[in-house]
Scaffold this motif. Structure first.
Motif, PDB file in Angstrom:
ATOM      1  N   MET A   1      36.273  24.331  -8.118  1.00 57.64           N
ATOM      2  CA  MET A   1      34.954  23.918  -8.557  1.00 57.64           C
ATOM      3  C   MET A   1      33.953  24.224  -7.434  1.00 57.64           C
ATOM      4  O   MET A   1      34.154  23.840  -6.294  1.00 57.64           O
TER       5      MET A   1
ATOM      6  N   GLU B   1      28.784  22.842  -9.467  1.00 57.11           N
ATOM      7  CA  GLU B   1      29.567  22.175 -10.518  1.00 57.11           C
ATOM      8  C   GLU B   1      29.928  20.750 -10.106  1.00 57.11           C
ATOM      9  O   GLU B   1      29.875  19.831 -10.921  1.00 57.11           O
ATOM     10  N   THR B   2      30.284  20.569  -8.845  1.00 58.90           N
ATOM     11  CA  THR B   2      30.621  19.241  -8.337  1.00 58.90           C
ATOM     12  C   THR B   2      29.419  18.308  -8.416  1.00 58.90           C
ATOM     13  O   THR B   2      29.533  17.163  -8.861  1.00 58.90           O
TER      14      THR B   2
ATOM     15  N   VAL C   1      26.775  18.579 -10.424  1.00 63.38           N
ATOM     16  CA  VAL C   1      26.485  18.299 -11.830  1.00 63.38           C
ATOM     17  C   VAL C   1      27.492  17.298 -12.389  1.00 63.38           C
ATOM     18  O   VAL C   1      27.115  16.344 -13.082  1.00 63.38           O
ATOM     19  N   GLN C   2      28.761  17.476 -12.080  1.00 58.28           N
ATOM     20  CA  GLN C   2      29.776  16.566 -12.595  1.00 58.28           C
ATOM     21  C   GLN C   2      29.582  15.153 -12.052  1.00 58.28           C
ATOM     22  O   GLN C   2      29.714  14.176 -12.792  1.00 58.28           O
ATOM     23  N   ASN C   3      29.254  15.030 -10.790  1.00 62.35           N
ATOM     24  CA  ASN C   3      29.002  13.706 -10.212  1.00 62.35           C
ATOM     25  C   ASN C   3      27.797  13.040 -10.873  1.00 62.35           C
ATOM     26  O   ASN C   3      27.818  11.836 -11.146  1.00 62.35           O
TER      27      ASN C   3
ATOM     28  N   ARG D   1      26.706  13.680 -13.916  1.00 64.00           N
ATOM     29  CA  ARG D   1      27.118  13.329 -15.284  1.00 64.00           C
ATOM     30  C   ARG D   1      27.969  12.073 -15.304  1.00 64.00           C
ATOM     31  O   ARG D   1      27.850  11.262 -16.233  1.00 64.00           O
ATOM     32  N   ASP D   2      28.813  11.896 -14.301  1.00 72.54           N
ATOM     33  CA  ASP D   2      29.604  10.668 -14.210  1.00 72.54           C
ATOM     34  C   ASP D   2      28.695   9.451 -14.030  1.00 72.54           C
ATOM     35  O   ASP D   2      28.922   8.403 -14.631  1.00 72.54           O
TER      36      ASP D   2
ATOM     37  N   GLY E   1      24.006  15.601 -18.933  1.00 79.07           N
ATOM     38  CA  GLY E   1      24.950  15.734 -20.041  1.00 79.07           C
ATOM     39  C   GLY E   1      24.411  15.313 -21.386  1.00 79.07           C
ATOM     40  O   GLY E   1      25.139  15.295 -22.379  1.00 79.07           O
TER      41      GLY E   1
ATOM     42  N   SER F   1      24.581  25.718 -18.580  1.00 82.34           N
ATOM     43  CA  SER F   1      25.646  26.218 -19.464  1.00 82.34           C
ATOM     44  C   SER F   1      26.366  27.411 -18.862  1.00 82.34           C
ATOM     45  O   SER F   1      27.576  27.573 -19.056  1.00 82.34           O
TER      46      SER F   1
ATOM     47  N   VAL G   1      28.195  25.803 -15.283  1.00 83.66           N
ATOM     48  CA  VAL G   1      29.181  24.728 -15.437  1.00 83.66           C
ATOM     49  C   VAL G   1      29.970  24.974 -16.719  1.00 83.66           C
ATOM     50  O   VAL G   1      29.394  25.069 -17.800  1.00 83.66           O
TER      51      VAL G   1
END
Length: 170
Positions: free
Chosen positions: A1, A5-6, A8-10, A12-13, A49, A166, A169
């Protein structure tokens, strides 16, 4: 990752901790804040998200509702000032900011439609709306063109951010 991406994922979490029905309201509140507005709030929602259409609609609605309140208050204040015999002066006592100078050039050169569409490049839509009302522009004309500008800029930023997120990620 990758790091993007990390990140964005954090984010989103973090957004996932807020109930799903409340998330668009958070975006709507962000859209009401000057300098964030619809074009800043919708990317926050997309990166968080939220479906791009829901984020865009919520952000634009929050931005427009705030502009509506500013227009109503500004028009009443202008009417009260004019009723008490105060006439706008041709020169202000203090120098105008660069953003206001740019806005004034837009208004003179392009009229209300151009000032509304280009205004967000210089100052927040709430300030643009108040300045248009102060200049004597009708409420309905200001609201129409501010709505068009808000929808345009919010759609543009939502689409761009959705495309980038899009593609980067998975």
């Amino acid at each position: 990752m990758n790091p993007f991406e990390t990140l964005v994922q954090n984010f989103r979490d973090l957004v996932a901790e807020v109930p799903e029905l409340v998330q668009p309201f958070v975006v709507m509140l962000a859209g009401a804040i000057p300098f964030i507005e619809g074009e800043g709030a919708s990317p926050i929602g997309v990166v968080g998200g939220i479906h791009p259409v829901a984020a865009g609609v919520a952000a634009a609605a929050g931005n427009f509702l705030c502009v509506l309140v500013v227009v109503l208050i500004s028009s009443r204040a202008r009417a009260a000032a004019l009723a008490h015999g105060h006439r706008p002066s041709s020169r202000e006592e203090r120098p105008e900011s660069k953003g206001r100078q740019r806005f004034r050039r837009y208004l003179v050169r392009f009229g209300v439609p151009g000032a509304s569409m280009l205004g967000p490049l210089a100052i927040p839509t709430q300030f643009t709306a108040a300045m248009l009302i102060a200049s004597g522009t009708s409420r309905s004309w200001v609201l129409l063109w501010q709505a068009i500008a808000i929808v345009f800029w919010t759609t543009l930023t939502t689409t761009l951010v959705w495309g980038v997120v899009s593609s980067v990620v998975a």
